[in-house]
Design a protein around this motif. Structure first.
Motif, PDB file in Angstrom:
ATOM      1  N   GLY A  68       0.781  -1.274   0.056  1.00  0.00           N
ATOM      2  CA  GLY A  68       0.138  -0.119  -0.034  1.00  0.00           C
ATOM      3  C   GLY A  68       0.776   1.221   0.043  1.00  0.00           C
ATOM      4  N   MET A  69       2.294   0.939   0.094  1.00  0.00           N
ATOM      5  CA  MET A  69       2.950   2.451  -0.018  1.00  0.00           C
ATOM      6  C   MET A  69       3.489   3.035  -1.196  1.00  0.00           C
ATOM      7  N   GLY A  70       3.187   4.218  -1.406  1.00  0.00           N
ATOM      8  CA  GLY A  70       3.695   4.994  -2.952  1.00  0.00           C
ATOM      9  C   GLY A  70       5.261   5.203  -2.710  1.00  0.00           C
ATOM     10  N   TYR A  71       5.529   6.132  -3.536  1.00  0.00           N
ATOM     11  CA  TYR A  71       6.734   6.533  -3.652  1.00  0.00           C
ATOM     12  C   TYR A  71       7.087   8.019  -3.053  1.00  0.00           C
ATOM     13  N   THR A  72       6.159   8.657  -2.882  1.00  0.00           N
ATOM     14  CA  THR A  72       6.642  10.080  -2.060  1.00  0.00           C
ATOM     15  C   THR A  72       5.582  10.182  -1.060  1.00  0.00           C
ATOM     16  N   GLY A  73       6.010  11.457  -0.445  1.00  0.00           N
ATOM     17  CA  GLY A  73       5.223  11.501   1.028  1.00  0.00           C
ATOM     18  C   GLY A  73       6.192  11.501   1.965  1.00  0.00           C
ATOM     19  N   PRO A  74       6.036  12.460   3.036  1.00  0.00           N
ATOM     20  CA  PRO A  74       6.862  12.390   4.378  1.00  0.00           C
ATOM     21  C   PRO A  74       7.499  11.279   4.896  1.00  0.00           C
TER      22      PRO A  74
END
Length: 368
Positions: free
Chosen positions: A317-323
């Motif tokens: 469920g994790m993307g490539y951007t974000g804090p």
């Protein structure tokens, strides 16, 4: 896994609290397409938003976003947020959204309270919305006073943005590039009166990136060229620096190389045949692996290359951007290099041998 930590140290300390399960499937920066349910008309909320707090009379603020500006007369309290990346921002700011429109995760019920790769729950009990087919009636029924839209552009994106703007004030941020979430967190924090917290989060992120880049500098000098792959049991792909995850590798100082003859798409990713991997010319290969415990399509070819093969895992469920996601990826890359190159550099020599993540002994150049 560790217990939830203070928002004041969220990016430095929460990294140790992040966990997850290996995911399955191919990567996406943005959804391939969005179908808008009930897009022809937007129903008005059945009840008015919550009353204005007494201390918000002097709040009036204008927020700049990627598609223009909005003006709010009071701090936003009922926020609907699009994407896992921007939901991470809500967790970081300790804000409770009333709805989350997600691309990569599905709930077991009507609410969604936990991104699977983080220990920290999403504050509150937000209503789940399918971000790939967002239902405007559901969004309107939540009576939002702010919608944070993860903007992927195109005709469908234009239509959705316009429809969301009929429901509530809407800010749009692309956020697909490395550090692009900073614009979004600044806008959300401004709207929700959390600017000092956002500044602390950005400062902590920048400090961690600076520290990792400095730590990697000797390794970059020794082995500057990396081929970055995405690997599964039945597929393999390659990234360049235009794709966010490739941009993260470049942030650490490495230069990305793709196999000769590869035709990259405009996003900076290409699905490739395993055979083309034999054309790799790099100092090391980093493979981001789905179902890491299983044999992968690329492994037989990779095992013939005389360069270290380093691996990291993709989490569910994790993307490539974000804090959070960016720090998790950066730490994963750094750890892969630490495990091999820093150990190899401990003994003076003109060349060194390392055992890579395929269990092979590979000779590499010594530090300059």
């Amino acid at each position: 896994m560790v217990h939830r930590l203070s928002i004041l140290v969220i990016l430095l300390a929460l990294l140790a609290a992040c966990g997850g399960q290996p995911a399955t499937g191919a990567p996406t920066n943005m959804p391939a397409a969005t179908n808008i349910s009930a897009a022809t008309s937007v129903p008005a909320p059945t009840t008015a938003p919550t009353s204005v707090p007494a201390d918000s009379a002097a709040f009036r603020d204008t927020i700049t976003h990627d598609r223009g500006t909005i003006t709010l007369e009071r701090p936003a309290e009922r926020i609907v947020v699009f994407s896992e990346e921007f939901t991470e921002i809500m967790i970081a700011l300790d804000l409770a959204p009333v709805g989350v429109a997600l691309w990569r995760n599905e709930p077991t019920g009507d609410t969604f309270t936990q991104l699977p790769y983080l220990d920290q729950p999403i504050p509150g009990q937000p209503r789940y919305i399918d971000g790939n087919t967002p239902n405007l009636e559901v969004i309107a029924a939540l009576r939002p006073d702010l919608i944070v839209y993860h903007d992927y552009g195109g005709e469908a994106g234009d239509t959705l943005y316009a429809s969301l703007g009929q429901i509530a004030p809407t800010v749009a941020y692309s956020g697909g590039e490395v550090g692009g979430w900073k614009r979004a967190i600044q806008g959300i924090a401004q709207a929700a009166d959390r600017v000092p917290q956002a500044e602390q989060i950005i400062a902590a992120y920048d400090a961690r990136v600076t520290a990792l880049t400095a730590e990697m500098a000797p390794i970059v000098q020794q082995a500057p060229v990396v081929t970055l792959l995405l690997s599964g049991i039945d597929f393999v792909g390659v990234f360049d620096a235009r794709f966010a995850i490739g941009g993260l590798m470049q942030t650490l100082g490495f230069r990305l190389a793709v196999p000769e003859g590869t035709v990259m798409d405009e996003s900076g990713y290409a699905a490739i045949s395993a055979e083309i991997l034999s054309a790799i010319e790099a100092d090391s290969v980093v493979t981001m692996r789905f179902e890491a415990e299983k044999a992968h399509l690329a492994d037989p070819i990779l095992s013939t290359l005389n360069v270290p093969i380093l691996t990291t895992e993709i989490y569910e469920g994790m993307g490539y951007t974000g804090p959070f996601a960016e720090v998790i990826h950066l730490e994963g890359f750094a750890q892969a290099f630490r495990d091999h190159y820093l150990v190899a550099a401990s003994t003076p020599a003109t060349t060194r041998t390392v055992t890579d993540d395929l269990g092979r002994t590979v000779t590499i150049p010594a530090n300059p």
